[in-house]
Each structure stands twice: as structure tokens, then as C-alpha cells.
Scaffold this active site. Structure first.
Site, short mmCIF file in Angstrom:
data_model
loop_
_atom_site.label_atom_id
_atom_site.label_comp_id
_atom_site.label_asym_id
_atom_site.label_seq_id
_atom_site.Cartn_x
_atom_site.Cartn_y
_atom_site.Cartn_z
N GLU A 252 0.68 -1.08 -0.06
CA GLU A 252 -0.04 -0.20 0.01
C GLU A 252 0.82 1.32 0.09
O GLU A 252 1.07 1.92 0.97
CB GLU A 252 -1.01 0.01 1.01
CG GLU A 252 -1.93 -1.14 1.19
CD GLU A 252 -3.05 -1.06 2.05
OE1 GLU A 252 -3.32 0.08 2.72
OE2 GLU A 252 -4.05 -1.87 1.85
N GLU A 475 -5.15 -8.33 -0.62
CA GLU A 475 -5.80 -8.19 0.67
C GLU A 475 -7.14 -7.81 0.53
O GLU A 475 -7.46 -7.00 -0.45
CB GLU A 475 -5.40 -7.13 1.51
CG GLU A 475 -3.85 -7.36 2.30
CD GLU A 475 -3.37 -6.23 3.13
OE1 GLU A 475 -4.51 -5.56 3.78
OE2 GLU A 475 -2.16 -6.12 3.28
C1 NOJ Z 1 -4.30 -2.88 4.68
C2 NOJ Z 1 -2.93 -2.75 5.48
O1 NOJ Z 1 -2.05 -3.37 4.48
C3 NOJ Z 1 -2.97 -3.71 6.76
O2 NOJ Z 1 -1.58 -3.41 7.37
C4 NOJ Z 1 -4.26 -3.41 7.54
O3 NOJ Z 1 -4.46 -4.06 8.96
C5 NOJ Z 1 -5.57 -3.63 6.78
N1 NOJ Z 1 -5.42 -2.95 5.66
C6 NOJ Z 1 -6.73 -3.41 7.46
O4 NOJ Z 1 -7.00 -1.97 7.85
#
Ligand code: NOJ
Length: 575
Positions: A252, A475
Site C-alpha cells: 500500500e 488483501e
Molecule cells: C491494509 C493494510 O495493509 C493492513 O496492514 C491493515 O491491517 C488492513 N488494511 C486493515 O486495515
């Protein structure tokens, strides 16, 4: 999306108090003794919050008498899956779960690890991390074998994890000592996955930045990060590149660079950099660090030093839907959000080595450095596939002062995208007055079950950033509303809205593959176990398993969602 730190700071209303509470340690640039490392850790503890250890401090072996326990009752009526029940996922589909070092490992001071920004930030301003520190989290450093055993019961064929840079290079930079103990930990972890028939998927950088690099030159605010990241990446590729065949450089990038707008990065500003500009100082340095590391990776493959594998980064964000589809202005905000949020990273890598036009027209070169022709050449094509952390779809609305006034004013609160984000409600309510989907926990107001828009996302992404390597959802996951208020086991285990989200999302993915012919090759669920959700710490839960923090062994129990996902893949995964 806002920086998680900034979000916490604004919510807790104490921005001034948090600005420069403690100073960063003087950097270590030579010598690299244990005393130097201790000094870095002292700066983490200078505010009076000491680093703590878990109760379990030896590696636990898998259980001999392991079982998943009683099956849950039927959750959804079978007719809901009627349209998709006979659809198979493509052969070789990657089905797995995803974690990140800071959020699960714990053992922060063990094995010679150096401190990261999160160790320093949470310890020195514990309120920013919901009065918690990431010292133990779920203690995966010692409990990984049992955790892998528990996840295997879901039938996964992949596990995505991140490597902590400061565990490998406690001082971060090129020429500083490499920790054999740190390297060995990930060797053991990877071997355990392979032993269980699970493919390791490694992310090099999931936001945990070596503290020493922040002190030395401001981390991603400085071009030196390119060389240091490449050095770290090259060590990891050479050590694990025969066993790990799917890599992500960065997690991200947009959310990460946005973190430079706030604590603790705000103490790094020099030479006119401020909260508005800092994220855009980070952007080209991160993209270049990614591209140079990919060059190194490909070089090692062609020299035959490591196995042939694939590499990309995990994008974030989404193309919104217009608040009013009849409004040309709202439709333009959709394009701006897509280009300025996702395209700023994706277009250089997948299209032409350059930023999208809307980015170039809105963010001046004095704020966002332009790439040279030589840089463009190494950036373009620096990914073998596309990957995105795609959680939800939001609504794009024109700000009250209009796009033009906003876009030309760097100090406008909605600059540079010029999407009205004055309140999260406007992001999630549609013009009809209905929410865009079932909301997640209010602590994560950016998230709702909008799986009906997944196909829209995938169609746009694959058309805009085409790649022969296909697309992966690296994710997706859900924060069950008010889960932290539940006290009884049967309530904690019944994560109905998360289960609905995951099943809706997975079924939408099946339709995207079969009806829209999207080349979707894998999906990684965030996350196998409740963990340290950054500034919300252990309060905010995304896990398929619950962790009981009042037991010495941090006992894990499966939730309903674990079984739903297991059964979905049992039905649809082939071979
Ligand atoms: C994306 C992030 O990469 C992760 O670290 C985070 O815990 C999740 N979103 C949920 O917010």
C-alpha cells in the site's frame, strides 16, 4: 486514505501535543556495536514505556492432537450460492491469508532486531496507538508453527507475510551488519510453510521503517532510501529467492506515503517540506526504490542465482462510484480519485513510466519530482503482475467549492484529488440516501461491504493497467462491528457480517472470472488472526480467529468466517 497515524491524531484531537514530543536518536553510521543498538532502543523507551516480552519465549511445536473443533451450524441458506455453486476457480488459483510483521510478530527487541518507526512512535506517544505497543501482538515469532498448523486447516495454498527490514538489518543501511538470527527466523518460517504445502508470498516492506534510517536522512523523504532498500531487498532475494517465488516490494504505497503527513514523520521535515508536500516527496523515492529492487531481482534470476519467480507491489485504493451519475463534475472526481490515488503509482509502472496527466496538471514539479527519461525506462514494466489490496468501493462527490478552485490551491483540504471527504458519511452514502453497503466497525469508517462493486473495480483495473501476469487481490477483509464489546465465546465466534462480506466478495470474484473473463489469479484474505491494527492496536479486529489476550499462551479460537472461507474454497478450488 488518511495516514493511520494522522487519523489517530485527529480523532484524539491532540496534534500540537504530538508534534515533537520526543526527539529521534542520533543516527548510527559506523561502528554498529551492541551499545549503538542499545542506544536506539533507549530512544524508544525514553518516554518511560519499556519494551515488554511475551509469556511464551520459545518456539512452540505444532500440536500432536490438533483438531479444528466442532463445526458451526449452517450459516447461509444454500440457495444464496445457487448462481455460483458449480463454478470452479482457475487451476493454480492462489488462495491464502495475509499478515504483516509489525502486526503479528512481536519479539521486537529479540534476535538482534533494530527498532522501527512503529516501535518508536507507539512507545513515545502511546495514545497514538490506542495506549498499546506492538511489542508482543500475537507473538507469531514464537507461535508461528502452531499458527501455520491452524491456518492449514482452512485448506489454504498460500500465506502472505512481510519481512521486517530491521530484523535483517538492525541499522537499516547498506554496509551495516546483517543479522543472521533475523535471517534465520524467516528461513524457519518459510520452511514451516513449505513443509505444510503452503506457498510463501513475501512482502519486503509493510510500513515498518528502520528507525536509524529515519534519523539518518528522513527515510523515504530522501533519495538515499533507493540504495538502502535495494541493498536490503537484494539480501532477502539471495537468502530466500530459491524458496519464495512470489514477491511484493511494497505494501500500500499510497497509505504509506500519506503517513509522512503526520507523527512521527513530521519531525523529519527539512528544506521546506511540510505535511502537504511530504507524501509527494515520498512517492518518487518509493517508486524508484521499487523499480531498482525489481531490476536486482530480475538480474539475480537471469544469473541463475535464485529461482524464477514473479514480483510486483501491493497497490491500494479504488475507483469510486459517482455520488450523482448525472453530474459531470462527480464523474470527473471519480477519474481524479482513480488517477491521483491509484494511477500515481500504477501508471508509471504499468503504462508509460510517467504520472497520469491529472497528476501532472495538479501537483507541481516543485512538490512531486518528475522522473528523468532514464528513470522512466527502469520504472515502466517493473512488475510481473498486478496486485491490489481492494477492500471497498467509496462514493465520489464534488467538494462545495468545485474542482477547479480546489485543484489550484495546494492548501485546500481536499487537494489534490478534490473529492469531498469532509465526512465519511459522504463517502459511503449514495445520492438516494442509502449507504453504499453494510458498514464495518465505526472505528474503520473507510470500510463497508461493497462487494457488488468488485467486478466494476476489476474490470477497470485490468483494462487500465494491463499485464500478462494477471491480477491478484492481495488483501481484502472486514472489521466486524463492535466485536471488541463481546465477552462470551459464542458471541466472539459469530462474526456474521465478516462472513457475509467474505462470501459476497468471493462469489463476486467467481462471477468476475467467469462472466467478465477477468484474469484473476489469486486472493489473500486479511487476516488469519486478530492482530495489531496500527493506531487502533488490538481493539480493531479483522481476524478469522480470535485471540484471548488474558491467557498466557494468547489462545486462539476459530470464528464462523474461518469455516465459511474454508468451505467456499473446498467447493470451488480445483487441483
Ligand atoms: C491494509 C493494510 O495493509 C493492513 O496492514 C491493515 O491491517 C488492513 N488494511 C486493515 O486495515
Amino acid at each position: 486514505m488518511w495516514s493511520k497515524f494522522l487519523e489517530a491524531v485527529i480523532l484524539s484531537g491532540c496534534l500540537t501535543q504530538l508534534t515533537h514530543a520526543q526527539s529521534l536518536p542520533a543516527p548510527v553510521t559506523s561502528g554498529y556495536s551492541q551499545t549503538d543498538l542499545d542506544r536506539l532502543w533507549q530512544s524508544v523507551e525514553q518516554g518511560g514505556v519499556p519494551v515488554v516480552k511475551a509469556n511464551v519465549t520459545r518456539v512452540l511445536e505444532p500440536l500432536a492432537n490438533f483438531s479444528v473443533g466442532p463445526e458451526p451450524p449452517r450459516f447461509r441458506p444454500a440457495y444464496l450460492q445457487a448462481t455460483t455453486q458449480n463454478i470452479e476457480l482457475p487451476k493454480g488459483f492462489l488462495y491464502g491469508v495475509s499478515t504483516a510483521a509489525t502486526q503479528v510478530e512481536g519479539a521486537v527487541k529479540e534476535g538482534g532486531r533494530g527498532p522501527s518507526n512503529w516501535d518508536w512512535g507507539c512507545h513515545n506517544n502511546i495514545t497514538v496507538c490506542n495506549n498499546e505497543v506492538p511489542d508482543v501482538t500475537v507473538n507469531e515469532y514464537y507461535q508461528y508453527k502452531q499458527d501455520i498448523q491452524r491456518v492449514k486447516a482452512m485448506g489454504v495454498n498460500a500465506f502472505s507475510f512481510s519481512i521486517a527490514w530491521a530484523r535483517i538489518l538492525p541499522f537499516g543501511h547498506r554496509g551495516s551488519p546483517v543479522s543472521e538470527e533475523g535471517l534465520q527466523f524467516y528461513d524457519n518460517f518459510i520452511d514451516e510453510l513449505l513443509k505444510n504445502g503452503i506457498e510463501p508470498v513475501a512482502t519486503l516492506f509493510h510500513w515498518d521503517t528502520p528507525l536509524n534510517l529515519m534519523s539518518q536522512y528522513g527515510a523515504f523523504l530522501n533519495n538515499s532510501i533507493v540504495e538502502d532498500f535495494d541493498n536490503y531487498a537484494s539480501i532477502a532475494f539471495q537468502r530466500y529467492g530459491k524458496k519464495v517465488k512470489t514477491w511484493f516490494t511494497f505494501n500500500e504505497p499510497h497509505v504509506y506515503c500519506d503517513q509522512y503527513a503526520a507523527y512521527p514523520y513530521n519531525s523529519l521535515y527539512t528544506g521546506g517540506i511540510n505535511a502537504t508536500t511530504a507524501p509527494y516527496t515520498c512517492v518518487p523515492n518509493l517508486i524508484k526504490a521499487h523499480a531498482v529492487a525489481v531490476q536486482t531481482y530480475r538480474g539475480l534470476i537471469s544469473e541463475g542465482k535464485i529461482a524464477k519467480g514473479k514480483i510486483a507491489l501491493k497497490h491500494d485504493g479504488q475507483r469510486p462510484i459517482p455520488f450523482d451519475s448525472n453530474s459531470a463534475s462527480d464523474r470527473e472526481v471519480v477519474e481524479r480519485r482513480a488517477d491521483i490515488y491509484i494511477g500515481i503509482f500504477s501508471q508509471p509502472i504499468y503504462v508509460d513510466g510517467n504520472y497520469p496527466k491529472r497528476v501532472l496538471d495538479t501537483i507541481p514539479a516543485s512538490i512531486l519530482r518528475r522522473f528523468t527519461d532514464d528513470e522512466k525506462k527502469i520504472i515502466k514494466g517493473s512488475a510481473d503482475f498486478y496486485a491490489i489490496d481492494s477492500y471497498a468501493t467509496i462514493v465520489a462527490k464534488t467538494p462545495p467549492n468545485g474542482i477547479e478552485a480546489c485543484a489550484s490551491n495546494v492548501n485546500d483540504p481536499n487537494w489534490p484529488i478534490c473529492q469531498d471527504i469532509s465526512d465519511n458519511v459522504s463517502q459511503y452514502s449514495t445520492q438516494s440516501g442509502w449507504a453504499v453497503g453494510a458498514a464495518a466497525d465505526p472505528l474503520s469508517p473507510w470500510l463497508a461491504d461493497t462487494s457488488q462493486w468488485l467486478r466494476y473495480q476489476l474490470n477497470w483495473l485490468t483494462k487500465t493497467y494491463p499485464t500478462p501476469g494477471g491480477i491478484y487481490i492481495s488483501e481484502f477483509g472486514f472489521a466486524e462491528p463492535y466485536e471488541y464489546l463481546r465477552t462470551e465465546n459464542y458471541q466472539l465466534a459469530w462474526d456474521e457480517r465478516r462472513s457475509n462480506y467474505l462470501l459476497d466478495y468471493l462469489n463476486a470474484a467467481l462471477l468476475a472470472i467467469h462472466e467478465d473473463k477477468i484474469d484473476l489469479r489469486g486472493m489473500l484474505i486479511w487476516t488469519p488472526i486478530d492482530n495489531f491494527e496500527w493506531n487502533l492496536a488490538t481493539q480493531q479486529k479483522f481476524g478469522l480467529q480470535h485471540v484471548n489476550h488474558s491467557t498466557p499462551g494468547l489462545d486462539r479460537t476459530y470464528k464462523l468466517s474461518f469455516f465459511q472461507v474454508r468451505d467456499f474454497f473446498k467447493q470451488h478450488l480445483v487441483g
